[in-house]
Enzyme design. Structure first.
Site, short mmCIF file in Angstrom:
data_model
loop_
_atom_site.label_atom_id
_atom_site.label_comp_id
_atom_site.label_asym_id
_atom_site.label_seq_id
_atom_site.Cartn_x
_atom_site.Cartn_y
_atom_site.Cartn_z
N GLY A 13 -36.45 12.60 -0.41
CA GLY A 13 -37.64 11.98 0.15
C GLY A 13 -37.84 10.52 -0.19
O GLY A 13 -38.97 10.01 -0.10
N ILE A 14 -36.78 9.81 -0.58
CA ILE A 14 -36.95 8.41 -0.97
C ILE A 14 -36.67 7.43 0.17
O ILE A 14 -36.90 6.23 0.03
CB ILE A 14 -36.07 8.03 -2.17
CG1 ILE A 14 -34.59 8.15 -1.81
CG2 ILE A 14 -36.41 8.88 -3.37
CD1 ILE A 14 -33.70 7.57 -2.89
N GLY A 15 -36.15 7.94 1.29
CA GLY A 15 -35.89 7.06 2.43
C GLY A 15 -34.42 6.83 2.71
O GLY A 15 -34.07 5.92 3.46
N LYS A 33 -23.85 13.96 8.52
CA LYS A 33 -24.65 14.67 7.52
C LYS A 33 -24.01 16.05 7.34
O LYS A 33 -24.27 16.98 8.10
CB LYS A 33 -26.10 14.81 8.02
CG LYS A 33 -27.00 15.68 7.14
CD LYS A 33 -27.67 14.87 6.06
CE LYS A 33 -28.68 15.73 5.30
NZ LYS A 33 -29.47 14.94 4.35
N GLY A 98 -25.69 12.35 1.93
CA GLY A 98 -25.82 13.56 1.14
C GLY A 98 -27.16 14.25 1.38
O GLY A 98 -27.95 13.84 2.23
N GLY A 100 -30.59 15.47 -0.61
CA GLY A 100 -31.32 15.36 -1.87
C GLY A 100 -30.66 14.37 -2.80
O GLY A 100 -30.17 13.32 -2.38
#
Length: 210
Positions: A13-15, A33, A98, A100
């Site tokens: 969730g960091i972008g 992905k 990746g 997570g």
């Protein structure tokens, strides 16, 4: 050899999907992905297609498409364990995202970082600019370095924080590739514009062809 870059993050969730979209467009490349856990909402591949504004054939199909929005090892147990994770051979740059963070388990025995180590492609580590980033980023860098995984650099995401950037640069001597600000609105046009200001294409192509 054609440029291949792994995009990973210090956490979920960091972008990093937004960053991956910008990088794929900057390199005029392909996006991959390998593991998608959770199919109920927009997948990361669909998001990159939307934000990169590249043709749909530049988005490679996931190897693991797991219905459960959970850690891949748990989703795989519920939805069927996938088989092999390898990087495709292409004649264009390839951006691989990746799932997570680095230590996400793919099975009860294998971490994602273990798969990265077999690929031998250089990694861009996406990290927050905000509070907590020093600990998370330094731990992630140490894990990569202990496994001998090449590190292309750190991509910071969020509001500029000069001291955090300076501390990371001085403590680990890993290149800071640039800082991608939070964008509102987030559109293909705003992402491309911000990316062209924050990052230099040469930073990704000069040493990213293992």
């Amino acid at each position: 050899m054609t440029t291949r870059i792994i995009v990973t993050g210090t956490d979920t969730g960091i972008g990093k999907t937004v960053f991956a979209a910008g990088l794929t467009r900057l390199l005029d490349g392909y996006y991959f992905k390998p593991v998608q856990a959770g199919l109920g909402e927009e997948t990361d591949t669909a998001a990159v297609l939307r934000l990169s504004a590249l043709p749909a054939d530049r988005m490679l199909s996931e190897v693991w498409r797991l219905n459960t929005p959970a850690s891949p090892h748990l989703a795989a147990e519920r939805d069927g364990d996938p088989t092999a994770l390898t990087l495709p051979a292409l004649d264009h740059p390839l951006v691989v995202e990746g799932a997570g963070g680095l230590m996400v388990p793919l099975t009860r025995d294998v971490l994602y970082i273990d798969v990265f180590a077999t690929w031998r492609a250089p990694v861009v580590l996406c990290a927050r600019t905000s509070l907590g980033t020093l600990n998370h980023t330094l731990l992630s860098l140490e894990a990569l370095q202990r496994r001998g995984i090449p590190i292309l650099g750190i991509a910071l995401i969020g509001d500029a924080h000069a001291d955090n950037e300076r501390t990371l640069r001085e403590m680990d001597r890993v290149p800071i590739l640039g800082t991608l600000p939070r964008l509102d609105p987030l559109t293909p046009q705003s992402l491309a514009a911000a990316f062209s200001v924050a990052f230099a294409r040469e930073s990704f192509v000069a040493t990213a062809a293992p």
